[in-house]
Design an enzyme around this catalytic site. Structure first.
Site, PDB file in Angstrom:
ATOM      1  CB  CYS A   1      27.712  72.259  74.556  1.00 30.94           C
ATOM      2  SG  CYS A   1      26.235  71.381  75.081  1.00 30.94           S
TER       3      CYS A   1
ATOM      4  CB  CYS B   1      25.756  74.452  76.872  1.00 28.99           C
ATOM      5  SG  CYS B   1      26.541  72.904  77.381  1.00 28.99           S
TER       6      CYS B   1
ATOM      7  CB  CYS C   1      23.419  55.466  63.129  1.00 26.64           C
ATOM      8  SG  CYS C   1      24.589  54.497  64.100  1.00 26.64           S
TER       9      CYS C   1
ATOM     10  CB  CYS D   1      23.902  52.119  61.540  1.00 22.06           C
ATOM     11  SG  CYS D   1      23.167  52.367  63.167  1.00 22.06           S
TER      12      CYS D   1
END
Length: 506
Positions: free
Chosen positions: A54, A57, A411, A414
């Site tokens: 991550c 992270c 996106c 989208c």
């Protein structure tokens, strides 16, 4: 602390690999073992549930490590724990048990049990302050006025001080309850005059006030001292202590940071420059004092200063960017009115220029700044393209019902919706009372009352009520047709109310 750590890593690279971390790893524990270990550490523990891959992270890791080192020496200590949610040794099960759905997730445990979600900052100092306020008593007790004076003289934050005869004072009870509610964001201290050495005259921050028990005083740090407002404010009991703190905490011109920006409500005026009370306090106050000259005459407006580099993204929303001169650059000034509309001061900063800008803001003589692409030369397609400059014309002030999609070019959802949305536009292109519209919300300002937090966000904006309703229906063409046919202010020419196509008359 962080500089010494960096130095150690630089000069002892081989040892750094095996350096003992101050963050406690509990990824190998099962549920019972985790609970037992957390309970054995200390009363209050912060736990990070993370995944090694991550990105968020990875960015948090050095800040979390630095905070762990500092909080380990805090009185009382606050242990920081981490659990790898990809670990088959126990971490996966622990993360499932505690409802972890995203990374990193931070949770506060007390006495081995989950207490609350961690909603504080993600930088080292922010974590330290937030967690330090979670432990021990919500207010620091002093038994000598001289010690209280020493504490206040060294404080770098606002401190709310209570002076009482005893713990049984009604005001003391209200004070301590308020301190417990606000402990995460405000520092509190108190003293009982009847059992303490010295008196209120020993406290420099009380010098110009008549402080006698019971009393509550908000004391601003010396770095914010100025001639335009008192450094200490006495509570007058006409309102709640919490309201008193909220109204006075930031003073005439507050230091607006990423961690407290929610405190600054519209209408506001923010000045961006090299705000840094650690490395450049003199330069910071040089400009702040000039802003104070204007702010003192406009107490109905919230004034603040912010670091231009830390708020570079926000400046971009006003068409600005941090000055290359850095520390020597004068402030850039922006504003928002009560309706959330944005304004930019175009003149070079001076006290007179700021005063005129604020006057024009209050007199509603300023032209709002709207981030906008250019209006399309040809906007005759079945789906109209809205930009900042024509949004009111196409949407807000339209006499038609409007279906508006806010999207982002990158996106995936989208992109998948795009051909379907075009088909919807084709179906309604001949409807005189319906408009199908789309807008790139990353390149254009989204005007109130529309709110966009994700993509795509679709609203239905009826011509009669002018109250936007978020579209939560399906994403197939017929789903849109059914919705529009049912909710259209005026019955459609081409569709019945149930979304069925009308037969053309011969």
């Amino acid at each position: 602390m962080r500089s010494s750590l960096v130095a150690s890593l630089f000069f002892l690279p081989l040892l750094a690999v095996g350096r003992c971390s101050d963050v406690i790893e509990l990824s190998h524990q099962d549920s019972a073992g985790f609970k037992r270990e957390v309970a054995s550490l200390k009363k209050t523990v912060l736990v990070e549930f993370f995944a090694p891959w991550c990105g968020h992270c990875k960015r948090l890791a050095p800040e979390y490590e630095s905070a762990a080192t500092i909080l380990k020496k805090h009185d009382p200590p606050v242990p920081l724990v981490k659990v790898d949610c990809t670990s088959d040794a126990g971490g996966k099960d622990l993360c499932n048990e505690h409802g972890v759905s995203g990374y990193p997730t931070l949770k506060i445990f007390k006495d081995g049990e989950f207490h609350q979600e961690y909603n504080g900052p993600r930088d080292s100092q922010g974590i330290v302050k937030y967690m330090a306020n979670q432990v021990g008593d919500p207010s620091k007790l002093f038994v000598a006025f001289a010690a209280l004076n020493d504490y206040l003289s060294k404080a770098n934050d606002v401190v709310v001080v209570g002076v009482f005869d005893s713990e049984s004072d009604d005001l003391a009870k209200k004070f301590l309850k308020t301190a417990d509610r606000m402990r995460e964001s405000v520092l509190f201290a108190h003293i009982f005059a009847s059992t303490s050495t010295g008196d209120a005259n020993d406290v420099a921050a009380f010098k110009d006030l008549s402080v006698s028990a019971p009393a509550v005083v908000l004391v601003r740090p010396s770095i914010l001292k100025n001639k335009f407002e008192p450094s200490s404010v006495l509570y007058d009991t006409s309102k709640s202590i919490e309201d008193f703190i909220n109204e006075n905490y930031h003073g005439l011109v507050g230091h607006r940071t990423q961690n407290n920006m929610q405190d600054f409500r519209t209408p506001y005026v923010v000045s961006y420059y090299d705000v840094d009370y650690v490395k450049n306090p003199k330069g910071t106050n040089y400009w702040r004092n000039r802003i104070l000259k204007v702010a003192k005459d406009h107490t109905d407006i919230t004034f603040a200063v912010s670091n231009s580099q830390l708020f570079a993204g926000e400046l971009e929303e006003y068409g600005l960017e941090p000055a290359k001169e850095g520390r020597d650059a004068p402030p850039m000034v922006v504003a928002r009115d009560a309706k959330g509309r944005k304004y930019v001061m175009t003149e070079k900063f001076s006290v007179d220029a700021l005063a005129q800008f604020v006057k024009d803001l209050t007199d509603e003589k300023l032209t709002p700044y709207i981030k906008s692409e250019e209006i399309p030369a040809d906007n005759s397609g079945p789906v109209k393209v809205a930009v900042g400059k024509n949004f009111d014309e196409l949407v807000t002030n339209s006499q038609k019902d409007v279906l508006i999609e806010f999207y982002a070019p990158w996106c995936g959802h989208c992109k998948k919706l795009a051909p379907v949305y075009e088909e919807v536009g084709e179906e309604f292109k001949n409807e005189p009372n319906v408009e199908i519209v789309k807008m790139d919300a990353t390149a254009n300002d989204v005007s109130p009352p529309f709110v966009v937090h994700g993509f795509p966000t679709i609203y239905w904006y009826p011509s009669d009520t002018k109250e936007p309703k978020k579209y939560e229906g399906g994403r197939e063409k017929q789903d849109f047709i059914n919705f529009i046919a049912k909710h259209a202010t005026k019955e459609l020419k081409g569709f019945s109310r149930d979304g069925k196509k009308r037969k053309e008359e011969l």
